[in-house]
Design a protein around this motif. Structure first.
Motif, PDB file in Angstrom:
ATOM      1  N   PRO A  84      -3.117  -2.658  -3.864  1.00 55.72           N
ATOM      2  CA  PRO A  84      -2.365  -1.589  -3.183  1.00 55.72           C
ATOM      3  C   PRO A  84      -0.889  -1.945  -2.972  1.00 55.72           C
ATOM      4  O   PRO A  84      -0.025  -1.068  -3.001  1.00 55.72           O
ATOM      5  N   SER A  85      -0.575  -3.235  -2.809  1.00 58.12           N
ATOM      6  CA  SER A  85       0.832  -3.637  -2.619  1.00 58.12           C
ATOM      7  C   SER A  85       1.655  -3.457  -3.889  1.00 58.12           C
ATOM      8  O   SER A  85       2.887  -3.404  -3.828  1.00 58.12           O
ATOM      9  N   CYS A  86       0.978  -3.413  -5.055  1.00 60.04           N
ATOM     10  CA  CYS A  86       1.717  -3.232  -6.324  1.00 60.04           C
ATOM     11  C   CYS A  86       2.162  -1.785  -6.504  1.00 60.04           C
ATOM     12  O   CYS A  86       3.058  -1.513  -7.298  1.00 60.04           O
ATOM     13  N   THR A  87       1.518  -0.847  -5.795  1.00 58.29           N
ATOM     14  CA  THR A  87       1.865   0.566  -5.984  1.00 58.29           C
ATOM     15  C   THR A  87       3.254   0.886  -5.440  1.00 58.29           C
ATOM     16  O   THR A  87       3.829   1.915  -5.767  1.00 58.29           O
ATOM     17  N   THR A  88       3.760   0.015  -4.565  1.00 60.00           N
ATOM     18  CA  THR A  88       5.069   0.272  -3.962  1.00 60.00           C
ATOM     19  C   THR A  88       6.087  -0.787  -4.368  1.00 60.00           C
ATOM     20  O   THR A  88       7.239  -0.725  -3.939  1.00 60.00           O
ATOM     21  N   GLY A  89       5.644  -1.758  -5.144  1.00 60.01           N
ATOM     22  CA  GLY A  89       6.562  -2.818  -5.570  1.00 60.01           C
ATOM     23  C   GLY A  89       6.729  -3.914  -4.537  1.00 60.01           C
ATOM     24  O   GLY A  89       7.616  -4.757  -4.656  1.00 60.01           O
ATOM     25  N   ASN A  90       5.882  -3.918  -3.499  1.00 62.86           N
ATOM     26  CA  ASN A  90       5.950  -5.013  -2.523  1.00 62.86           C
ATOM     27  C   ASN A  90       5.556  -6.307  -3.216  1.00 62.86           C
ATOM     28  O   ASN A  90       6.048  -7.386  -2.891  1.00 62.86           O
ATOM     29  N   PRO A 216     -11.590   1.408   2.444  1.00 61.29           N
ATOM     30  CA  PRO A 216     -10.466   0.476   2.529  1.00 61.29           C
ATOM     31  C   PRO A 216      -9.387   0.682   1.467  1.00 61.29           C
ATOM     32  O   PRO A 216      -8.207   0.476   1.759  1.00 61.29           O
ATOM     33  N   THR A 217      -9.762   1.167   0.264  1.00 60.34           N
ATOM     34  CA  THR A 217      -8.733   1.378  -0.770  1.00 60.34           C
ATOM     35  C   THR A 217      -7.757   2.452  -0.307  1.00 60.34           C
ATOM     36  O   THR A 217      -6.531   2.266  -0.348  1.00 60.34           O
ATOM     37  N   GLY A 218      -8.310   3.598   0.154  1.00 55.59           N
ATOM     38  CA  GLY A 218      -7.469   4.709   0.594  1.00 55.59           C
ATOM     39  C   GLY A 218      -6.614   4.321   1.791  1.00 55.59           C
ATOM     40  O   GLY A 218      -5.414   4.623   1.844  1.00 55.59           O
ATOM     41  N   VAL A 219      -7.222   3.625   2.752  1.00 58.54           N
ATOM     42  CA  VAL A 219      -6.501   3.252   3.984  1.00 58.54           C
ATOM     43  C   VAL A 219      -5.360   2.276   3.653  1.00 58.54           C
ATOM     44  O   VAL A 219      -4.221   2.443   4.114  1.00 58.54           O
ATOM     45  N   GLU A 220      -5.660   1.260   2.846  1.00 58.50           N
ATOM     46  CA  GLU A 220      -4.623   0.260   2.529  1.00 58.50           C
ATOM     47  C   GLU A 220      -3.477   0.907   1.753  1.00 58.50           C
ATOM     48  O   GLU A 220      -2.310   0.619   2.012  1.00 58.50           O
ATOM     49  N   PHE A 221      -3.824   1.800   0.831  1.00 54.73           N
ATOM     50  CA  PHE A 221      -2.767   2.450   0.060  1.00 54.73           C
ATOM     51  C   PHE A 221      -1.897   3.321   0.972  1.00 54.73           C
ATOM     52  O   PHE A 221      -0.662   3.284   0.891  1.00 54.73           O
ATOM     53  N   ALA A 222      -2.535   4.095   1.856  1.00 51.92           N
ATOM     54  CA  ALA A 222      -1.770   4.968   2.768  1.00 51.92           C
ATOM     55  C   ALA A 222      -0.802   4.124   3.613  1.00 51.92           C
ATOM     56  O   ALA A 222       0.363   4.497   3.810  1.00 51.92           O
ATOM     57  N   ARG A 226       3.363   4.363   3.442  1.00 49.56           N
ATOM     58  CA  ARG A 226       4.176   4.677   4.628  1.00 49.56           C
ATOM     59  C   ARG A 226       5.252   3.597   4.820  1.00 49.56           C
ATOM     60  O   ARG A 226       6.401   3.898   5.107  1.00 49.56           O
ATOM     61  N   ASP A 227       4.869   2.322   4.625  1.00 48.27           N
ATOM     62  CA  ASP A 227       5.836   1.218   4.742  1.00 48.27           C
ATOM     63  C   ASP A 227       6.979   1.405   3.742  1.00 48.27           C
ATOM     64  O   ASP A 227       8.146   1.211   4.070  1.00 48.27           O
ATOM     65  N   PHE A 228       6.614   1.753   2.514  1.00 48.56           N
ATOM     66  CA  PHE A 228       7.601   1.925   1.444  1.00 48.56           C
ATOM     67  C   PHE A 228       8.622   2.981   1.855  1.00 48.56           C
ATOM     68  O   PHE A 228       9.832   2.798   1.732  1.00 48.56           O
ATOM     69  N   PHE A 229       8.080   4.078   2.396  1.00 49.31           N
ATOM     70  CA  PHE A 229       8.962   5.156   2.804  1.00 49.31           C
ATOM     71  C   PHE A 229       9.874   4.704   3.956  1.00 49.31           C
ATOM     72  O   PHE A 229      11.093   4.854   3.895  1.00 49.31           O
ATOM     73  N   GLN A 440     -18.256 -13.455   4.897  1.00 47.90           N
ATOM     74  CA  GLN A 440     -17.180 -14.131   5.640  1.00 47.90           C
ATOM     75  C   GLN A 440     -16.377 -13.151   6.503  1.00 47.90           C
ATOM     76  O   GLN A 440     -15.566 -13.575   7.319  1.00 47.90           O
ATOM     77  N   GLY A 441     -16.587 -11.843   6.265  1.00 43.56           N
ATOM     78  CA  GLY A 441     -15.869 -10.854   7.075  1.00 43.56           C
ATOM     79  C   GLY A 441     -15.120  -9.862   6.214  1.00 43.56           C
ATOM     80  O   GLY A 441     -15.070  -9.993   4.996  1.00 43.56           O
ATOM     81  N   SER A 442     -14.564  -8.839   6.873  1.00 51.27           N
ATOM     82  CA  SER A 442     -13.790  -7.817   6.152  1.00 51.27           C
ATOM     83  C   SER A 442     -12.381  -7.758   6.719  1.00 51.27           C
ATOM     84  O   SER A 442     -12.193  -7.880   7.938  1.00 51.27           O
ATOM     85  N   LEU A 443     -11.446  -7.546   5.827  1.00 50.76           N
ATOM     86  CA  LEU A 443     -10.036  -7.499   6.212  1.00 50.76           C
ATOM     87  C   LEU A 443      -9.391  -6.285   5.556  1.00 50.76           C
ATOM     88  O   LEU A 443      -9.707  -5.984   4.410  1.00 50.76           O
ATOM     89  N   ALA A 444      -8.503  -5.618   6.264  1.00 46.43           N
ATOM     90  CA  ALA A 444      -7.778  -4.524   5.601  1.00 46.43           C
ATOM     91  C   ALA A 444      -6.392  -4.375   6.220  1.00 46.43           C
ATOM     92  O   ALA A 444      -6.231  -4.494   7.446  1.00 46.43           O
ATOM     93  N   TYR A 445      -5.410  -4.098   5.361  1.00 47.98           N
ATOM     94  CA  TYR A 445      -4.044  -3.862   5.820  1.00 47.98           C
ATOM     95  C   TYR A 445      -3.927  -2.387   6.181  1.00 47.98           C
ATOM     96  O   TYR A 445      -4.413  -1.534   5.437  1.00 47.98           O
ATOM     97  N   ILE A 446      -3.284  -2.076   7.318  1.00 46.38           N
ATOM     98  CA  ILE A 446      -3.214  -0.662   7.725  1.00 46.38           C
ATOM     99  C   ILE A 446      -1.774  -0.163   7.895  1.00 46.38           C
ATOM    100  O   ILE A 446      -1.540   0.888   8.485  1.00 46.38           O
ATOM    101  N   GLY A 447      -0.807  -0.957   7.399  1.00 50.08           N
ATOM    102  CA  GLY A 447       0.594  -0.530   7.469  1.00 50.08           C
ATOM    103  C   GLY A 447       1.299  -1.044   8.713  1.00 50.08           C
ATOM    104  O   GLY A 447       0.662  -1.562   9.645  1.00 50.08           O
ATOM    105  N   SER A 448       2.647  -0.925   8.730  1.00 53.44           N
ATOM    106  CA  SER A 448       3.495  -1.376   9.844  1.00 53.44           C
ATOM    107  C   SER A 448       3.221  -2.822  10.233  1.00 53.44           C
ATOM    108  O   SER A 448       3.205  -3.146  11.427  1.00 53.44           O
ATOM    109  N   GLU A 449       2.957  -3.652   9.246  1.00 46.99           N
ATOM    110  CA  GLU A 449       2.671  -5.078   9.483  1.00 46.99           C
ATOM    111  C   GLU A 449       1.527  -5.265  10.465  1.00 46.99           C
ATOM    112  O   GLU A 449       1.578  -6.102  11.370  1.00 46.99           O
ATOM    113  N   LYS A 450       0.489  -4.445  10.297  1.00 47.19           N
ATOM    114  CA  LYS A 450      -0.730  -4.574  11.106  1.00 47.19           C
ATOM    115  C   LYS A 450      -1.929  -4.610  10.165  1.00 47.19           C
ATOM    116  O   LYS A 450      -1.919  -3.958   9.107  1.00 47.19           O
ATOM    117  N   ALA A 451      -2.939  -5.352  10.584  1.00 51.06           N
ATOM    118  CA  ALA A 451      -4.165  -5.410   9.772  1.00 51.06           C
ATOM    119  C   ALA A 451      -5.358  -5.390  10.719  1.00 51.06           C
ATOM    120  O   ALA A 451      -5.219  -5.611  11.928  1.00 51.06           O
TER     121      ALA A 451
END
Ligand code: FAD
Ligand code: NAI
Length: 507
Positions: A84-90, A216-222, A226-229, A440-451
């Motif tokens: 998902p980070s590649c979609t914005t060039g991060n 998680p794919t949709g949430v991480e991409f969203a 938003r960060d990119f914008f 081992q658990g689940s992790l997801a990025y949700i934008g604004s430097e929060k996970a």
């Protein structure tokens, strides 16, 4: 002050050690040791795919025990958690790709690789049909490969549930080319919205980014979008800033169903702050090139049809079976009741088939289709195959020693002792425990430097969300990258995006 000096010295040593390691790693990957060729009389182990399952198997497999042949249309491993980070060039896409040639070259014994798609598995004749579907084809681009043992690790494709217009009008997010297409389309929408004399309602449509699927794919991409914008587009193209909008559409009553209630609430409230609209209980039924049609279930039970115009549509509604997997299942009567993939037993053997194993998203072993599961399954198969090869070698030794008893009766006591010790070794090796998944658990990025993170902790579960969890998310994914090269590139990309911003040029 003394402690400070010690801490400083330790940090200095750590940094020096890390630099030394990176240089050594770079040198050794550029100057690999000579490989020996495995005995072609050994069993043909054919591995389909270069994803999480197959690569985990390759990583741990002693390739000298088999005649290993890898077949995949993708000549690299892809670290999907950072896609998902590649979609914005991060992150630049090559930073999360590891060439399969590099992986195979690091093995003690060489292994073959064919860039091809397996189009048919003939379980009766024990051969697979492969086809080179790349742009450049030689005179021979379809052929067969015989196998003694076959591992199917072909993953899954994107589910569309047969909804009209999805394939034609939306972007998926599974492969590198998908991330590149999204990155291009985001900027295309922005530049088109900024076109001279564009009408306000058309600007609103173009700037409406719709994501279907609240997994998680949709949430991480969203979150990434938003960060990119907020961090880049808004500053560089301020004239469209007021029209930019992200909407996440989900059929269920909430997003991220695999996370705990507390983290679902946290994600939903964070999205609210980030101005990402979540439409739950909304099932998309039809997609056109400019809008989607969705059915909203109201609290009173009534259903209402709505039309949502969009500029960019990203479709992230989970997995569906690949045609190859469907085809194999149709050949095996024991698979007739399996719907989600190849039903496997506790040793990952495809039920009803001989000498075929399956790993990852194409296998149904009772676990979620995740990278974590796929890589543990791959590593398990490597242990299993290494053990099987050792078992065969020890059985041959016992056979040879028993035969020599008749030839040299004088040494019989010593030979008998050796046979007994080999048999003991054999019993130990043969005692392989079935596959057991350790979550081992689940992790997801949700934008604004929060996970958000639901991690296994001291025999229990620890749920956390926020900025600290984001630092944990970053360090966890950095450490999980396939190679040191990937780690260095990803870290540099993060620094580059922070200092110079993401690159908004449209390729
Ligand atoms: P894949 O990794 O999909 O690999 C399949 C391989 O098979 C590919 O190399 C493909 O080219 C090849 N192939 C396809 N067809 C054929 C054929 N006919 N013949 C030969 N080869 C073929 N999971 C997590 O646990 N944590 C995460 O953070 C996470 N993030 C994700 C983010 C995104 C955007 C996505 C899409 C998924 C994410 N996942 C995550 C899920 C995870 O990526 C998958 O569960 C995992 O990739 C499954 O591994 P696999 O080996 O089964 O298949
Ligand atoms: P998913 O299957 O987890 O979620 C898809 C969502 O789409 C579901 O919630 C479903 O209700 C919704 N949906 C389906 N049809 C719809 C429709 N017509 N309209 C609206 N909504 C609809 O899929 P995802 O996110 O692609 O994940 C696939 C797998 O990869 C999962 O096992 C997931 O756990 C794993 N993954 C894990 C990640 C992580 O741990 N960070 C990141 C990405 C994926």
């Amino acid at each position: 002050f003394r402690y400070f000096r010690w801490a400083w010295r330790l940090t200095y040593l750590y940094v020096l050690g890390s630099i030394g390691y990176v240089i050594y790693d770079g040198y050794s990957s550029r100057h690999p040791d000579n490989q020996f060729h495995p005995d072609p009389s050994k069993k043909n182990l054919v591995i389909l795919g270069t994803g999480w399952g197959s690569v985990a198997l390759l990583k741990k497999l002693d390739t000298e025990n088999y005649n290993v042949i890898v077949v995949s249309p993708r000549n690299y491993f892809l670290f999907t958690p950072l896609l998902p980070s590649c979609t914005t060039g991060n992150i630049e896409h090559r930073s999360i790709m590891e060439p399969v040639r590099q992986i195979l070259r690091s093995k003690k014994a060489s292994a073959m690789y064919y860039e091809a798609e397996c189009t048919h598995i003939d379980a009766e004749r024990k051969v697979i049909k492969i086809s080179d579907n790349s742009d450049i084809k030689g005179d021979v681009h379809v052929t067969e490969v015989p196998y003694d043992m076959l591992v199917v690790g072909v993953g899954a494709e994107n589910a569309t549930f047969g909804i009209p217009g999805v394939r034609e009008n939306s972007c998926f997010l599974k492969e590198i080319k998908d991330a590149q297409a999204i990155r291009t389309k985001i900027m295309d929408c922005v530049e088109t919205a900024g076109f001279k004399d564009q009408k306000p309602e058309e600007v609103s449509r173009l700037m409406h980014m719709v994501v279907v699927g609240g997994g998680p794919t949709g949430v991480e991409f969203a979150g990434e979008l938003r960060d990119f914008f907020d961090e880049d587009i808004k500053k560089l193209v301020p004239e469209i800033a007021d029209s930019f909008k992200v909407t996440l559409v989900e059929a269920l009553p909430n997003v991220l169903p695999m996370f705990s209630k507390q983290l679902i609430d946290y994600t939903e409230s964070t999205f609210k702050e980030e101005h990402i609209e979540i439409m739950t209980k909304t099932m998309v039924k039809n997609v056109t090139d400019k809008y989607i049609e969705a059915e909203i279930s109201r609290p009173d039970g009534k259903k209402e049809l709505t039309r949502i115009p969009y500029g960019l549509l990203v479709w992230a509604t989970g997995n569906a079976l690949r045609p190859l997997v469907k085809d194999l299942m149709s050949q095996i009567p024991a698979q007739k009741d399996s719907r989600r993939g190849l039903a496997v037993n506790e040793y990952l053997v495809v039920q009803g088939a001989r000498d075929i194993w399956a790993v990852g998203d194409c296998a149904v072993a009772g676990y979620a289709p995740t990278a974590q599961v796929a890589s543990q399954e791959g590593a398990f198969l490597a242990r299993l195959f290494n053990n099987m090869a050792k078992t065969e070698a020890l059985e041959a030794k016992v056979h040879e020693l028993s035969a020599s008893l008749n030839v040299q009766p004088g040494n019989s006591a010593q030979v008998v002792q050796e046979i007994e010790s080999t048999e003991r070794q054999l019993r130990r090796i043969k005692d392989i425990k079935p596959f057991h998944y350790s979550h081992q658990g689940s992790l997801a990025y949700i934008g604004s430097e929060k996970a958000v993170a639901d991690v296994a902790w001291l025999n229990g579960n620890l749920a956390s969300g926020g900025k600290l969890t984001y630092l944990f998310w970053r360090s966890a994914y950095l450490s999980m990258c396939f190679s040191t090269r990937n780690r260095v590139l990803v870290a540099l990309d993060w620094v580059k995006a922070k200092v110079y911003g993401r690159d908004v040029s449209r390729e």
